[in-house]
Design a protein around this motif. Structure first.
Motif, PDB file in Angstrom:
ATOM      1  N   ASN A 121      -7.967  23.665  45.695  1.00  0.00           N
ATOM      2  CA  ASN A 121      -8.188  22.579  44.703  1.00  0.00           C
ATOM      3  C   ASN A 121      -7.252  22.670  43.249  1.00  0.00           C
ATOM      4  O   ASN A 121      -7.586  22.151  42.386  1.00  0.00           O
ATOM      5  CB  ASN A 121      -9.514  22.544  44.247  1.00  0.00           C
ATOM      6  CG  ASN A 121     -10.465  21.926  45.202  1.00  0.00           C
ATOM      7  OD1 ASN A 121     -10.155  20.942  46.101  1.00  0.00           O
ATOM      8  ND2 ASN A 121     -11.821  22.623  45.339  1.00  0.00           N
ATOM      9  N   GLN A 122      -6.073  23.273  43.520  1.00  0.00           N
ATOM     10  CA  GLN A 122      -4.950  23.379  42.584  1.00  0.00           C
ATOM     11  C   GLN A 122      -3.563  22.795  43.260  1.00  0.00           C
ATOM     12  O   GLN A 122      -3.209  23.398  44.232  1.00  0.00           O
ATOM     13  CB  GLN A 122      -5.107  24.616  41.991  1.00  0.00           C
ATOM     14  CG  GLN A 122      -3.827  24.770  40.659  1.00  0.00           C
ATOM     15  CD  GLN A 122      -3.775  26.030  39.922  1.00  0.00           C
ATOM     16  OE1 GLN A 122      -4.592  26.909  40.186  1.00  0.00           O
ATOM     17  NE2 GLN A 122      -2.639  26.434  39.103  1.00  0.00           N
ATOM     18  N   LYS A 159      -1.788  20.061  47.501  1.00  0.00           N
ATOM     19  CA  LYS A 159      -2.894  20.654  46.869  1.00  0.00           C
ATOM     20  C   LYS A 159      -3.869  20.639  47.813  1.00  0.00           C
ATOM     21  O   LYS A 159      -4.210  19.586  48.492  1.00  0.00           O
ATOM     22  CB  LYS A 159      -3.386  19.700  45.794  1.00  0.00           C
ATOM     23  CG  LYS A 159      -4.811  20.277  45.096  1.00  0.00           C
ATOM     24  CD  LYS A 159      -5.330  19.310  43.933  1.00  0.00           C
ATOM     25  CE  LYS A 159      -5.912  18.145  44.448  1.00  0.00           C
ATOM     26  NZ  LYS A 159      -6.601  17.533  43.343  1.00  0.00           N
ATOM     27  N   GLU A 161      -7.273  21.175  49.465  1.00  0.00           N
ATOM     28  CA  GLU A 161      -8.992  21.081  49.287  1.00  0.00           C
ATOM     29  C   GLU A 161      -9.821  22.034  50.026  1.00  0.00           C
ATOM     30  O   GLU A 161     -11.009  21.471  49.972  1.00  0.00           O
ATOM     31  CB  GLU A 161      -9.267  19.460  49.052  1.00  0.00           C
ATOM     32  CG  GLU A 161      -8.219  18.671  48.245  1.00  0.00           C
ATOM     33  CD  GLU A 161      -8.562  17.358  48.231  1.00  0.00           C
ATOM     34  OE1 GLU A 161      -9.246  16.857  48.995  1.00  0.00           O
ATOM     35  OE2 GLU A 161      -8.096  16.564  47.385  1.00  0.00           O
ATOM     36  N   ARG A 162      -9.360  22.382  51.036  1.00  0.00           N
ATOM     37  CA  ARG A 162     -10.045  23.451  51.771  1.00  0.00           C
ATOM     38  C   ARG A 162      -9.291  24.813  51.998  1.00  0.00           C
ATOM     39  O   ARG A 162      -8.353  24.911  52.285  1.00  0.00           O
ATOM     40  CB  ARG A 162     -10.718  22.779  53.214  1.00  0.00           C
ATOM     41  CG  ARG A 162      -9.390  22.430  53.887  1.00  0.00           C
ATOM     42  CD  ARG A 162      -9.800  21.768  55.221  1.00  0.00           C
ATOM     43  NE  ARG A 162     -10.182  20.278  54.837  1.00  0.00           N
ATOM     44  CZ  ARG A 162     -10.595  19.508  55.870  1.00  0.00           C
ATOM     45  NH1 ARG A 162     -10.498  19.724  57.053  1.00  0.00           N
ATOM     46  NH2 ARG A 162     -10.906  18.306  55.309  1.00  0.00           N
TER      47      ARG A 162
END
Length: 413
Positions: A121-122, A159, A161-162
């Motif tokens: 998430n970055q 980015k 997300e998992r």
């Protein structure tokens, strides 16, 4: 299908679906028209050919419809391209260096790895270049494919997300071991990533001490290989006699023991080594007690770099893509029993015999084409390494050779 875990990924995929959908529709329409024309104008129904004078409606349709389709595909393709090029302001920047045949990743705090570790998430911005030839950084899971060009910096971002692991490949043919130019994107929870980023190498105290000296700028003035810089070399410094100048101008001879090393860090200008300027800053408020202990212990114990650190660097820098460590031949000579062996080299087109001592190993890493071993292609790129990393590599190569054999002097015949 790879996981669609990123917003840019979804936009790129959507553009692909639009283009693919248009293509399917066009294919179906053209095929249907062909079948209909073949049936409608079969010679049994029209034994005599007909004359067509022109059809304004048809001409408008086959001009307007393709234009709309092409502009629609361009629009969605442009949206996907913008998503990949618009990097968020808070993105973590990672320097990516490609070389035959490996990837190296360097983080803002100077930590390096041959695996791309990123937090979940970055946004992550990849500033990419190549040390030798053209490569292409390709991560199918994140739809990233960007060339790395020698002497030029390119970039891409993503980015995740998992969490998970995703393949990195080279998508540009770059030489014999192109297919082995592989790595991994390891997506970690934010806390795990921070722990990894700040964790010191577990390869031993010497690696930690050398990292500290690089971080605090010691190696900018003090070499680790015996050469003179702005300050005295740190190689084998412990136990030597030094002539120092005291603040009152008195010349005094001292032995480099533990108290002297600690004084040199906390009060460097109270005993200035003769021949050097009093320009070293005090580390009283800069280095912690543990850091000072680590550096002093390193200087007291023969400046030995652990073999484990060198082994890690050989993998990180991609050396094992071409050089085995078990005696087998890949692309270049094996590192096993290389140190101390006699090599037949081509220097200025002339065959010469030379002993592979430390100087030979250093020159082979920095400028490999000047000491090209006979029978091998001139494909190894030059490596610009910090002194501590160079020392670690050489110590590891020494450990792969027969320790009972004396290290010979460098000589040519």
């Amino acid at each position: 299908m790879f996981p669609q875990s990123l917003n840019p990924v979804q936009q790129v995929d959507f553009a692909f679906y639009i283009i693919f959908g248009f293509s399917i529709v066009v294919l179906i329409c053209i095929t249907a028209c062909m079948v209909w024309f073949a049936w409608r104008y079969h010679h049994t129904r029209h034994p005599k050919p007909a004359d067509f004078d022109g059809n304004i409606t048809a001409e408008v349709l086959w001009t307007v419809i393709p234009t709309i389709i092409v502009m629609g595909m361009f629009y969605y393709g442009w949206q996907g391209f913008k998503a990949l090029r618009s990097v968020p302001a808070n993105a973590l920047e990672v320097k990516v260096t490609a070389r035959m045949w490996s990837w190296a990743f360097e983080y803002p705090n100077g930590k390096r790895s041959n695996i791309l570790y990123v937090p979940v998430n970055q946004a992550v911005r990849l500033n990419m270049t190549s040390a030798d030839v053209l490569h292409s950084f390709y991560v199918p899971a994140f739809r990233i494919k960007m060339d790395t060009v020698p002497g030029m910096e390119t970039y891409a971002w993503f980015k995740a997300e998992r969490k998970g692991e995703y393949d990195i490949l080279c998508a540009e043919y770059c030489g014999l071991k192109h297919a082995n130019m592989l790595s991994t994107v390891a997506v970690l929870p934010e806390k795990d990533f921070e722990n990894w980023l700040t964790r010191q190498s577990n390869s031993g105290g010497a690696a930690k001490a050398q990292a500290l000296m690089e971080t605090h700028g010691c190696t900018s003035c003090h070499s680790l290989d015996g050469s003179e810089g702005l300050g005295p070399t740190l190689k084998n410094i412990y136990g030597k006699s030094r002539k120092v100048i005291l603040p009152d101008g008195t010349l005094k001879e001292v032995v480099v023991d533990e108290p002297y090393l600690r004084r040199a860090l906390f009060e460097p200008n109270s005993e200035v080594v003769q021949g050097h300027d009093p320009i070293m800053p005090s580390y009283t408020d800069t280095m912690s007690k543990d850091e000072v202990d680590s550096v002093v212990n390193w200087m007291m114990n023969g400046n030995q770099t652990p073999v484990e650190e060198g082994r890690r660097l050989v993998q990180e820098e991609g050396c094992i893509s071409c050089h085995s460590t078990d005696g087998s031949e890949i692309v270049g000579p094996s590192l096993k029993n290389l140190y101390g062996s006699e090599r037949v080299i081509l220097k200025d087109g002339v065959e010469k015999k030379q002993i592979a001592d430390e100087a030979y190993l250093r020159e082979s890493i920095v400028d490999p084409l000047t000491l090209l071993t006979k029978g091998y292609d001139p494909i190894m790129p030059p490596y610009e390494l910090e002194e501590s990393r160079m020392t670690a590599l050489i110590e590891y190569m020494k450990s792969l050779s027969d320790k009972s054999a004396p290290a010979p002097e460098n000589k040519e015949q």
